[in-house]
Motif scaffolding. Structure first.
Motif: not given
Length: 90
Positions: A1-3, A38, A41-42, A69, A71, A75-76
């Motif tokens: 996963m990339k932020l 992070l 984003a969450l 975020l 994955k 784009t998640h």
């Protein structure tokens, strides 16, 4: 996963996040900006500041702040805040 994030606490960056990540670095190197990005984003806000876009805007370092975020090239989750005519939109 990339932020990926821009203008969060005056910082921007792209970071690969393995299953377990540890964020370390010198003072003022951006560790808290990574964790804040992070969190944004969450959950979309910082609990210490409140849930409104205006409260979250306190973390911005520019005319637009964004977090994502990613994955496997998809784009998640992507969130963007913009300041326009004195008001913050999300």
């Amino acid at each position: 996963m990339k932020l990926s994030f821009a203008n969060v606490k005056g910082r921007s960056g792209d970071y690969e996040l393995p299953a377990v990540s540890v964020v370390v670095g010198e003072n003022f190197s951006g560790k808290s900006a990574i964790l804040t990005a992070l969190r944004l984003a969450l959950i979309g806000y910082d609990p210490a500041l409140g849930k409104t876009p205006g409260a979250t805007w306190q973390l911005s370092g520019g005319a637009e702040m964004s977090v994502a975020l990613l994955k496997d090239k998809d784009t998640h989750c992507r969130r963007t805040w913009k300041l326009a005519k004195g008001s913050v939109t999300k």
